[in-house]
Write a protein that holds these residues in place. Structure first.
Motif, PDB file in Angstrom:
ATOM      1  N   VAL A  31       0.832  -1.198   0.000  1.00 30.55           N
ATOM      2  CA  VAL A  31       0.000   0.000   0.000  1.00 30.55           C
ATOM      3  C   VAL A  31       0.873   1.257   0.000  1.00 30.55           C
ATOM      4  CG1 VAL A  31      -1.701   1.326   1.323  1.00 30.55           C
ATOM      5  CG2 VAL A  31      -1.936  -1.146   1.116  1.00 30.55           C
ATOM      6  N   LEU A  32       1.957   1.223   0.750  1.00 30.07           N
ATOM      7  CA  LEU A  32       2.830   2.387   0.865  1.00 30.07           C
ATOM      8  C   LEU A  32       3.760   2.547  -0.329  1.00 30.07           C
ATOM      9  CD1 LEU A  32       3.798   2.061   4.654  1.00 30.07           C
ATOM     10  CD2 LEU A  32       2.097   3.580   3.626  1.00 30.07           C
ATOM     11  N   GLY A  33       3.760   1.578  -1.241  1.00 33.77           N
ATOM     12  CA  GLY A  33       4.559   1.684  -2.446  1.00 33.77           C
ATOM     13  C   GLY A  33       6.029   1.376  -2.273  1.00 33.77           C
ATOM     14  N   VAL A  34       6.395   0.667  -1.197  1.00 35.72           N
ATOM     15  CA  VAL A  34       7.815   0.394  -0.955  1.00 35.72           C
ATOM     16  C   VAL A  34       8.134  -1.098  -1.023  1.00 35.72           C
ATOM     17  CG1 VAL A  34       8.103   2.460   0.461  1.00 35.72           C
ATOM     18  CG2 VAL A  34       7.477   0.297   1.565  1.00 35.72           C
ATOM     19  N   PHE A  35       7.165  -1.929  -1.379  1.00 35.68           N
ATOM     20  CA  PHE A  35       7.381  -3.371  -1.321  1.00 35.68           C
ATOM     21  C   PHE A  35       8.470  -3.823  -2.282  1.00 35.68           C
ATOM     22  CE2 PHE A  35       6.261  -7.738  -2.655  1.00 35.68           C
ATOM     23  CZ  PHE A  35       6.370  -8.366  -1.430  1.00 35.68           C
ATOM     24  N   ASP A  36       8.365  -3.418  -3.553  1.00 33.17           N
ATOM     25  CA  ASP A  36       9.364  -3.810  -4.549  1.00 33.17           C
ATOM     26  C   ASP A  36      10.764  -3.365  -4.126  1.00 33.17           C
ATOM     27  OD1 ASP A  36       7.647  -5.093  -6.185  1.00 33.17           O
ATOM     28  OD2 ASP A  36       7.527  -3.551  -7.719  1.00 33.17           O
ATOM     29  N   ARG A  37      10.858  -2.124  -3.671  1.00 35.77           N
ATOM     30  CA  ARG A  37      12.165  -1.572  -3.303  1.00 35.77           C
ATOM     31  C   ARG A  37      12.746  -2.292  -2.090  1.00 35.77           C
ATOM     32  NH1 ARG A  37      10.476   4.363  -2.367  1.00 35.77           N
ATOM     33  NH2 ARG A  37      12.674   4.645  -1.808  1.00 35.77           N
ATOM     34  N   LEU A  38      11.885  -2.663  -1.159  1.00 35.18           N
ATOM     35  CA  LEU A  38      12.367  -3.388   0.017  1.00 35.18           C
ATOM     36  C   LEU A  38      12.880  -4.775  -0.356  1.00 35.18           C
ATOM     37  CD1 LEU A  38       9.846  -2.646   2.914  1.00 35.18           C
ATOM     38  CD2 LEU A  38      12.295  -2.140   2.848  1.00 35.18           C
ATOM     39  N   VAL A  39      12.135  -5.473  -1.207  1.00 34.81           N
ATOM     40  CA  VAL A  39      12.558  -6.808  -1.624  1.00 34.81           C
ATOM     41  C   VAL A  39      13.879  -6.736  -2.379  1.00 34.81           C
ATOM     42  CG1 VAL A  39      11.979  -8.774  -3.091  1.00 34.81           C
ATOM     43  CG2 VAL A  39      10.219  -7.755  -1.640  1.00 34.81           C
ATOM     44  N   ALA A  40      13.986  -5.760  -3.302  1.00 32.67           N
ATOM     45  CA  ALA A  40      15.218  -5.618  -4.076  1.00 32.67           C
ATOM     46  C   ALA A  40      16.396  -5.280  -3.158  1.00 32.67           C
ATOM     47  CB  ALA A  40      15.043  -4.539  -5.140  1.00 32.67           C
ATOM     48  N   ALA A 280     -11.058   3.598   4.478  1.00 30.98           N
ATOM     49  CA  ALA A 280     -10.802   4.970   4.026  1.00 30.98           C
ATOM     50  C   ALA A 280      -9.341   5.352   4.235  1.00 30.98           C
ATOM     51  CB  ALA A 280     -11.728   5.936   4.762  1.00 30.98           C
ATOM     52  N   LEU A 281      -8.756   4.932   5.355  1.00 30.34           N
ATOM     53  CA  LEU A 281      -7.356   5.253   5.636  1.00 30.34           C
ATOM     54  C   LEU A 281      -6.439   4.644   4.583  1.00 30.34           C
ATOM     55  CD1 LEU A 281      -5.101   6.350   7.436  1.00 30.34           C
ATOM     56  CD2 LEU A 281      -5.271   4.247   8.794  1.00 30.34           C
ATOM     57  N   VAL A 282      -6.667   3.365   4.255  1.00 31.49           N
ATOM     58  CA  VAL A 282      -5.826   2.694   3.265  1.00 31.49           C
ATOM     59  C   VAL A 282      -6.019   3.314   1.887  1.00 31.49           C
ATOM     60  CG1 VAL A 282      -5.482   0.519   2.040  1.00 31.49           C
ATOM     61  CG2 VAL A 282      -5.661   0.525   4.520  1.00 31.49           C
ATOM     62  N   LEU A 283      -7.261   3.622   1.533  1.00 36.35           N
ATOM     63  CA  LEU A 283      -7.514   4.237   0.228  1.00 36.35           C
ATOM     64  C   LEU A 283      -6.850   5.601   0.129  1.00 36.35           C
ATOM     65  CD1 LEU A 283     -11.270   3.302  -0.340  1.00 36.35           C
ATOM     66  CD2 LEU A 283      -9.262   2.326  -1.461  1.00 36.35           C
ATOM     67  N   LEU A 284      -6.819   6.342   1.225  1.00 37.84           N
ATOM     68  CA  LEU A 284      -6.139   7.633   1.231  1.00 37.84           C
ATOM     69  C   LEU A 284      -4.642   7.471   1.024  1.00 37.84           C
ATOM     70  CD1 LEU A 284      -6.242  10.703   1.678  1.00 37.84           C
ATOM     71  CD2 LEU A 284      -6.005  10.264   4.142  1.00 37.84           C
ATOM     72  N   ARG A 288      -2.615   8.742  -2.277  1.00 36.99           N
ATOM     73  CA  ARG A 288      -1.452   9.632  -2.130  1.00 36.99           C
ATOM     74  C   ARG A 288      -0.232   9.035  -2.808  1.00 36.99           C
ATOM     75  NH1 ARG A 288       2.830  10.032   1.280  1.00 36.99           N
ATOM     76  NH2 ARG A 288       3.585  12.133   1.774  1.00 36.99           N
ATOM     77  N   GLU A 289      -0.033   7.729  -2.637  1.00 39.23           N
ATOM     78  CA  GLU A 289       1.125   7.082  -3.247  1.00 39.23           C
ATOM     79  C   GLU A 289       1.001   7.080  -4.774  1.00 39.23           C
ATOM     80  OE1 GLU A 289       4.707   5.459  -3.754  1.00 39.23           O
ATOM     81  OE2 GLU A 289       3.862   6.148  -1.861  1.00 39.23           O
ATOM     82  N   ARG A 290      -0.195   6.867  -5.303  1.00 35.17           N
ATOM     83  CA  ARG A 290      -0.401   6.864  -6.748  1.00 35.17           C
ATOM     84  C   ARG A 290      -0.160   8.249  -7.337  1.00 35.17           C
ATOM     85  NH1 ARG A 290      -0.629   2.363  -9.672  1.00 35.17           N
ATOM     86  NH2 ARG A 290      -2.157   3.296 -11.092  1.00 35.17           N
ATOM     87  N   ARG A 291      -0.487   9.284  -6.587  1.00 37.75           N
ATOM     88  CA  ARG A 291      -0.249  10.646  -7.060  1.00 37.75           C
ATOM     89  C   ARG A 291       1.232  10.970  -7.111  1.00 37.75           C
ATOM     90  NH1 ARG A 291      -3.101  15.541  -4.407  1.00 37.75           N
ATOM     91  NH2 ARG A 291      -1.777  16.489  -6.005  1.00 37.75           N
ATOM     92  N   SER A 292       1.974  10.518  -6.074  1.00 38.70           N
ATOM     93  CA  SER A 292       3.393  10.844  -6.010  1.00 38.70           C
ATOM     94  C   SER A 292       4.219  10.011  -6.975  1.00 38.70           C
ATOM     95  CB  SER A 292       3.922  10.651  -4.582  1.00 38.70           C
ATOM     96  OG  SER A 292       3.759   9.307  -4.180  1.00 38.70           O
ATOM     97  N   VAL A 293       3.826   8.731  -7.185  1.00 46.40           N
ATOM     98  CA  VAL A 293       4.533   7.848  -8.125  1.00 46.40           C
ATOM     99  C   VAL A 293       3.475   7.196  -9.002  1.00 46.40           C
ATOM    100  CG1 VAL A 293       6.207   6.007  -8.385  1.00 46.40           C
ATOM    101  CG2 VAL A 293       6.236   7.393  -6.308  1.00 46.40           C
ATOM    102  N   PRO A 294       3.096   7.816 -10.130  1.00 51.01           N
ATOM    103  CA  PRO A 294       1.980   7.317 -10.932  1.00 51.01           C
ATOM    104  C   PRO A 294       2.185   5.903 -11.457  1.00 51.01           C
ATOM    105  CG  PRO A 294       2.579   9.544 -11.588  1.00 51.01           C
ATOM    106  CD  PRO A 294       3.642   9.066 -10.644  1.00 51.01           C
ATOM    107  N   THR A 295       3.428   5.490 -11.689  1.00 54.76           N
ATOM    108  CA  THR A 295       3.682   4.157 -12.228  1.00 54.76           C
ATOM    109  C   THR A 295       4.578   3.384 -11.294  1.00 54.76           C
ATOM    110  OG1 THR A 295       5.514   5.026 -13.540  1.00 54.76           O
ATOM    111  CG2 THR A 295       3.363   4.888 -14.613  1.00 54.76           C
ATOM    112  N   ALA A 296       4.195   3.332 -10.020  1.00 49.80           N
ATOM    113  CA  ALA A 296       5.035   2.654  -9.030  1.00 49.80           C
ATOM    114  C   ALA A 296       5.249   1.202  -9.368  1.00 49.80           C
ATOM    115  CB  ALA A 296       4.386   2.774  -7.647  1.00 49.80           C
ATOM    116  N   ALA A 297       4.241   0.575  -9.984  1.00 47.45           N
ATOM    117  CA  ALA A 297       4.366  -0.855 -10.280  1.00 47.45           C
ATOM    118  C   ALA A 297       5.376  -1.137 -11.369  1.00 47.45           C
ATOM    119  CB  ALA A 297       3.006  -1.421 -10.675  1.00 47.45           C
ATOM    120  N   SER A 298       5.778  -0.085 -12.108  1.00 44.75           N
ATOM    121  CA  SER A 298       6.732  -0.312 -13.190  1.00 44.75           C
ATOM    122  C   SER A 298       8.150  -0.433 -12.701  1.00 44.75           C
ATOM    123  CB  SER A 298       6.644   0.841 -14.190  1.00 44.75           C
ATOM    124  OG  SER A 298       7.023   2.067 -13.582  1.00 44.75           O
TER     125      SER A 298
END
Length: 302
Positions: A31-40, A280-284, A288-298
């Protein structure tokens, strides 16, 4: 400084939810957008330490260690440590005294977090009607397996031997790295949740050392496999993660009697509000993460 403080708070969130049976730290990292980076980063760190300790190759080890995102990993580790040792008692009290409200809150959070791996899987590559059907089958099959696993009755272990403590640490840290699997719930199922939480609360050094040794062993094995899967089979791995999260919702249903799921009781308004608030908290956070990094999954781990 703001980035490091934010990563410390992220680590505190991950550490905090790892104390809660049914909620996965890996899901929060997604959710926080750090999973890929943490694993790597974990993969590079483990590889570098292995090269340094076993192969005695300082040059290659230095190159691997230089690829670790230390500005992310170190603040996250500090945040997790602080959350585990400072917030374990109040969180345990909240879960014990407000079981229905706490379960509902976490149910809403985990349900909303399903958006994250689903979105990342869609962005992992082009899909066809056949691949979408196959993906749905994978998600439902994994979810059903986890749902049945979580129906197993919990055991009770008193004065566990050292090897059981170390094995528990190994299994729990594997769950930490995999979204949808709760290390705390696995410990609860095998009767090791209460002894481990008591050891954290009382600062039992011997117990924690054995648990940490087992966790280190489990981390070395699972992170490298997970890094490879995210790199070579990203979409399938994310679909499996979606199934893990979906199946884990069973553990968070507020109305349960042992392993039996019950319909909502009369006092359903409070749990419903808690569930909606958690979602609501998770969706927020996700928005926020999608706005800051629009293609985080890439961002694919290397």
């Amino acid at each position: 400084m703001r980035s490091r403080l934010g990563n410390t708070l992220y680590g505190a969130l991950i550490g905090l939810v790892e104390l809660v049976p049914g909620v996965s730290g890996g899901t929060v990292a997604l959710v926080l957008g750090v999973f890929d980076r943490l694993v790597a980063s974990a993969n590079h760190l483990i590889g570098g330490l292995v090269q340094l300790a076993v192969q005695r190759d300082r040059h290659s080890a230095g190159r691997r260690l230089a690829r670790v995102e230390w500005a992310l990993v170190l603040p996250l580790a500090v945040g997790m440590f602080l959350a585990l040792f400072i917030l374990s008692k109040p969180l345990h009290t909240f879960v014990d005294t407000q079981p229905m409200i706490s379960s509902s809150l976490f149910l809403g959070m985990v349900s909303a977090s399903l958006l994250v791996p689903i979105t990342m899987a869609r962005e992992a590559g082009p899909s066809t009607a056949i691949s979408r059907l196959g993906g749905s089958v994978v998600v439902l099959a994994v979810a059903a397996a986890v749902f049945l696993l979580l129906a197993l009755p919990s055991l009770e272990v008193e004065n566990p031997p050292g090897w059981v403590v170390a094995l528990s640490g190994s299994v729990a840290v594997c769950a930490l790295a995999l979204p949808g699997l709760s290390g705390s719930f696995i410990l609860l199922t095998f009767g090791m949740y209460e002894p481990t939480l008591e050891a954290v609360s009382t600062r039992d050094g011997g117990y924690l050392a054995l648990f940490g040794a087992g966790a280190a062993f489990g981390l070395v094995s699972v992170v490298q496999v997970l890094a490879y899967l995210l790199r070579a089979h990203r979409r399938a791995t994310l679909l499996a993660a979606t199934g893990l999260i979906l199946g884990s919702l069973r553990a968070l249903w507020p109305w349960q009697d042992g392993s039996a799921l019950l319909p909502p009781g009369d006092a359903w308004a409070g749990p419903l509000l808690a569930c909606l608030g958690g979602a609501a908290l998770v969706l927020l956070l996700w928005w926020r993460e999608r706005r800051s990094v629009p293609t985080a999954a890439s961002v694919t781990p290397s």
